[in-house]
Write an enzyme that holds these catalytic residues in place. Sequence first.
Site, PDB file in Angstrom:
ATOM      1  N   TRP A  22     -42.769  15.856 -61.688  1.00  0.00           N
ATOM      2  CA  TRP A  22     -43.924  15.644 -62.560  1.00  0.00           C
ATOM      3  C   TRP A  22     -45.076  16.580 -62.213  1.00  0.00           C
ATOM      4  O   TRP A  22     -46.205  16.352 -62.629  1.00  0.00           O
ATOM      5  CB  TRP A  22     -44.378  14.191 -62.488  1.00  0.00           C
ATOM      6  CG  TRP A  22     -43.469  13.236 -63.193  1.00  0.00           C
ATOM      7  CD1 TRP A  22     -43.478  12.926 -64.516  1.00  0.00           C
ATOM      8  CD2 TRP A  22     -42.409  12.455 -62.619  1.00  0.00           C
ATOM      9  NE1 TRP A  22     -42.500  12.002 -64.808  1.00  0.00           N
ATOM     10  CE2 TRP A  22     -41.825  11.690 -63.654  1.00  0.00           C
ATOM     11  CE3 TRP A  22     -41.905  12.317 -61.321  1.00  0.00           C
ATOM     12  CZ2 TRP A  22     -40.771  10.818 -63.434  1.00  0.00           C
ATOM     13  CZ3 TRP A  22     -40.845  11.448 -61.107  1.00  0.00           C
ATOM     14  CH2 TRP A  22     -40.289  10.713 -62.153  1.00  0.00           C
ATOM     15  N   CYS A  44     -31.966   2.439 -48.949  1.00  0.00           N
ATOM     16  CA  CYS A  44     -32.392   3.765 -48.491  1.00  0.00           C
ATOM     17  C   CYS A  44     -33.447   3.648 -47.396  1.00  0.00           C
ATOM     18  O   CYS A  44     -33.423   4.412 -46.417  1.00  0.00           O
ATOM     19  CB  CYS A  44     -32.933   4.578 -49.663  1.00  0.00           C
ATOM     20  SG  CYS A  44     -31.651   5.129 -50.818  1.00  0.00           S
TER      21      CYS A  44
END
Length: 386
Positions: A180, A356
């Site tokens: 982004w 994770c």
Amino acid sequence: MPEAPISPSINYLRNDSSLHRLMLELLEKADIRIGGDRPWDLQLNGPGLPERVFAQGNLGLGEAYMEGLWDAPQLDEFFHRLLAAHLDQHVQPLRLIFHGLRTRLVNLQSFRRAWQVGEAHYDLGNDFYAAMLDPRMTYTCGYWNKAATLAEAQEAKLDMICRKLKLEPGMRLLDIGCGWGSLMGFAAEHYGVECIGVTISKEQAAWAKQRYAGLPLEFRLQDYREVEGQFDRIASVGMFEHVGRKNHRTFMEVAHRCLADDGLFLLHTIGKNMRHSTPDPWIDRYIFPNGDLPSAGQIGDAADNLFVVEDLHNFGADYDRTLMAWYENFELSWPRFSDELGERFYRMWRYYLLSCAGAFRARDIQLWQWVMSKEGVPGGYSRVVM
């Protein structure tokens, strides 16, 4: 007197099979109990988990969690303990061998296939990611050395990259896999550089063009293999995990071709500890299609005779804290998305973020920043003081 109630977890394991006994024994090595009262203990909500785990590994474990067949209140700590005890090395289903062979023999990140991860993951929706990430929409590991918030950690990381690249006003920066546009925007605002960024996500490109309108930034919907031109500096932050081992050399050749002779290249990537390992099948199916974490040796091989490695920095432990911050934002914002995305997605995303976090906490995977030059910096590269 009535008998004491029996834990549902124990009921679901009332089976004399060797798989059930083996699962109990393995979990005990990680100090994880089935039906225990600690937050990392595994609670069974239905039968069949041992069979699925030993047949499919993490794919079976993750799918069973998505279906609600088991829980752990503190899922991140469950995975921290499981991976710190290396229990994953004790579960090697036959189907994982074929998954590994496919990774080694087939180019899963070819030009045609490379766009799949953008469509499946990064194009989920900008509103969803804006709710989870920092205000700059930085979807990579923050640097928490002196930071107290996620926004501070991400800006500290962006500034560290700019300082490692020794950016100066008027330079041209190429961002391979720009997301982004957080690095490009920060570099233009604080260091006066011009930037070109490439991404394979339509949603990312559209958001970035609007967010940074008026700055000297160009966002291209383009595969990295198509990039042309010369740049004073190159950065790639959190994209190399999608390149794949069969394309590592090609990626480095593109960076070498596009970098000025006296330039610097910074590669920020998650990495694995073992060269000959297999991508996680659950992550591959549900989160990052065709992902392939590189080892330090694979990166070194790809850069061989192209670049001089000037600096290597591992701050993988900071990804644990970053993921937990994303998870907190995700939980707080979930009511806005629950009707659209549903309970199965919620459990999938929770499993992704927390597993994770546990993996980074166990130091099972790493986060590296490599700084490279073409011919070596005259007099040596001066390391940025963190």
